[in-house]
Scaffold this active site. Structure first.
Site, mmCIF file in Angstrom:
data_model
loop_
_atom_site.group_PDB
_atom_site.id
_atom_site.type_symbol
_atom_site.label_atom_id
_atom_site.label_comp_id
_atom_site.label_asym_id
_atom_site.label_seq_id
_atom_site.Cartn_x
_atom_site.Cartn_y
_atom_site.Cartn_z
ATOM 1 N N HIS A 279 24.005 -32.525 -8.028
ATOM 2 C CA HIS A 279 23.267 -32.094 -9.211
ATOM 3 C C HIS A 279 22.437 -33.211 -9.824
ATOM 4 C CE1 HIS A 279 27.224 -33.504 -10.413
ATOM 5 N NE2 HIS A 279 26.672 -33.918 -11.527
ATOM 6 N N THR A 280 22.726 -34.460 -9.472
ATOM 7 C CA THR A 280 21.923 -35.535 -10.060
ATOM 8 C C THR A 280 20.793 -35.975 -9.139
ATOM 9 O OG1 THR A 280 23.394 -37.169 -9.153
ATOM 10 C CG2 THR A 280 23.792 -36.499 -11.426
ATOM 11 N N THR A 281 20.694 -35.332 -7.995
ATOM 12 C CA THR A 281 19.656 -35.763 -7.055
ATOM 13 C C THR A 281 18.391 -34.930 -7.200
ATOM 14 O OG1 THR A 281 20.582 -34.339 -5.367
ATOM 15 C CG2 THR A 281 21.318 -36.616 -5.388
ATOM 16 N N ASP B 262 24.930 -41.650 -7.850
ATOM 17 C CA ASP B 262 24.759 -40.892 -9.089
ATOM 18 C C ASP B 262 23.575 -41.509 -9.838
ATOM 19 O OD1 ASP B 262 25.171 -39.216 -11.208
ATOM 20 O OD2 ASP B 262 26.809 -40.410 -12.067
#
Lengths: 222, 277
Positions: free
Chosen positions: A7-9, A111
């Site tokens: 989800h942070t990429t 992250d």
């Protein structure tokens, strides 16, 4: 098998390019005031410039929430420095290095903070950091698509005796080009000036003037 | 040493408001061989007298470079000093890694002081029995600091620690007006002269290339800590022109104690207690 978080990429609300140039009496940073939601020009009056301490300005593009987090991190270390009460102050160069470590650390943990930053400060400091923690100093920096579209223009016109007012005009010209060609750019922009002695002037958002859309026609004909 | 019911642990105050174990740790600093530090407007100089605990052994190290711009002279329990200096090196490296820049001297010294202070407030800990003279330069100029086992820190123009250091302090106090404008050579001379005062005359000791070390750091383009040992010290000693006898006549000689023995040299303690800050 542990699943890698993804989800942070993928950034969601994003800012576009940031430009910076070293002048004979200081440093100038410029960027527009847009945070896009995908291709939608969602937030049109946000600021991507931040002054955490006297004589330092940072500006960034990429995921806007991550950018806010980076601004908070920067405020925090300046607050910690202040609380040491020993008279030492964090130089712009030290802040640049610190932020590079933060970004590198985050990307090494898989992250990443999804930003690219420009750091300007007193003593004619101008540096650039990307989301992998790659950091360098240069007399002209540009992040995002600006690195492709604006940087050659800045380099072409840059000279060692460039005054700050000329620098502002140069960056405005680049922002104009970016507004023509970058679909995530906006006409409303902000400029920050940091003089050698550490005086900081961040302008209110203003609209670019003299836009020539005839170039669009020319581009179509090619 | 007298005994007291309040000196068995570090956290209990005596009715006089003293922490006896911490004070005993301060005594350990005075057992080490002498070190001297002097600071001018441009330079900081450390000088140290090195002991060898046996004729078969090399002289012990007394001045330790920490980073490019910082060095420390140690007096007291050498093993404790090794722990502290290692930590100081780690912190300087960490600072360079994070900020890409040399650590401010004051920051480093206060970090060590916090470390020492923690040992005076926990029943399970023993205070570090070592005093440090920290010499370094940063953007705000040259600095000379002293740290104590109690966690105190002093910012100084000149100081001497260790056995018979009172005579060196007397020398420094007498000449302190000359320090701020002193040249590099003059400051080294002052440091070595002060160190020379700590020698025991009856033992016919004198400063030599073997038993002496000098550290110098200065502002300007260089800003590096230079350590002079062995044959490099000889030219500095030659420039001093010491009187032949060496040492002060007032001191009586005692066998120099190894650094980790804390119960000898008692009559020195009595004379030195009064000038403990």
């Amino acid at each position: 098998m542990i699943e890698t978080p993804t989800h942070t990429t993928e950034p969601i609300v994003t800012g576009s390019s940031v430009l910076g140039v070293q002048c004979v009496d200081g440093v100038v940073l410029a960027c527009d005031t847009l945070a896009s939601y995908g291709s939608l020009a969602r937030f049109q009056r946000i600021t991507r410039l931040h002054q955490p301490a006297p004589g330092v300005v940072i500006a960034g593009g990429g995921e806007y929430s991550d950018l806010q987090q980076l601004f908070r991190i920067t405020d925090n270390i300046f607050r910690q420095e202040f609380c040491q009460e020993d008279g030492y102050e964090l130089s712009p160069r030290a802040l640049h290095s610190y932020l590079a470590r933060v970004l590198y650390g985050r990307r090494s943990r898989m992250d990443p903070l999804y930003n690219s930053l420009a750091v300007a400060g007193k003593g004619r400091f101008l540096g650039c950091i990307d989301l992998y923690g790659t950091a360098f100093e240069s007399e002209a920096v540009a992040t995002g698509i600006g690195a492709l579209l604006a940087l050659p223009l800045i380099r072409k016109q840059w000279h060692a005796a460039l005054a700050m007012d000329e620098g502002v005009r140069l960056l405005e010209e680049c922002l104009r080009v970016l507004y023509y060609r970058d679909c995530r750019a906006l006409r409303s922009v902000q400029v920050a000036k940091v003089s050698d002695s550490g005086e900081v002037l961040i302008s209110e958002p203003y609209e670019l003037s003299n836009l020539q859309w005839k170039v669009a026609q020319a581009a179509e004909e090619v | 040493m007298f005994r007291s019911q309040y000196d068995t642990d570090v956290t209990t105050f005596s009715p006089q408001g003293r922490l006896l174990q911490v004070e005993y740790a301060m005594e350990a600093v005075k057992q080490g061989s002498a070190v001297v530090g002097v600071c001018s407007a441009t330079h900081v100089v450390l000088a140290a007298l090195k002991r060898s605990f046996s004729d078969l052994a090399w002289h012990q190290r007394k001045i330790v470079p920490i980073d490019e711009h910082i060095g420390v002279a140690i007096s007291g329990i050498a093993a404790d000093a090794r722990v502290l200096t290692k930590r100081m090196r780690d912190e300087c490296l960490q600072h360079r890694f994070v900020y890409g820049d040399a650590m401010p001297v004051g920051r480093l010294v206060h970090l060590v002081a916090d470390l020492c202070q923690k040992c005076t407030q926990r029943i399970s800990r023993r205070p570090y029995g070592v005093g440090l003279l920290v010499a370094g330069v940063d953007e705000s100029g040259p600095h000379l600091y002293q740290t104590c086992p109690s966690g105190e820190v002093y910012d100084l123009v000149g100081m001497a620690l260790g056995a018979r250091s009172q005579s060196a302090r007397t020398y420094l106090e007498r000449h302190m007006d000359e320090f701020s404008s002193a040249s590099r050579e003059a400051l080294i001379r002052h440091a070595l002269w002060a160190l020379n005062e700590t020698l025991a005359s009856a033992k016919d000791q004198h400063l030599s290339a073997e038993n002496c070390a000098v550290g110098v750091v200065s502002i300007g383009d260089d800003m590096r800590f230079h350590l002079y040992e062995h044959e490099q010290v000889q030219p500095l000693l030659d420039a001093c022109a010491f009187p032949k006898s060496g040492g002060t006549a007032t001191e009586t000689s005692t066998e120099q104690a190894p650094q980790n023995v804390t119960d000898s040299d008692e009559h020195h303690d009595a004379t030195m207690q009064q000038d403990t800050p």
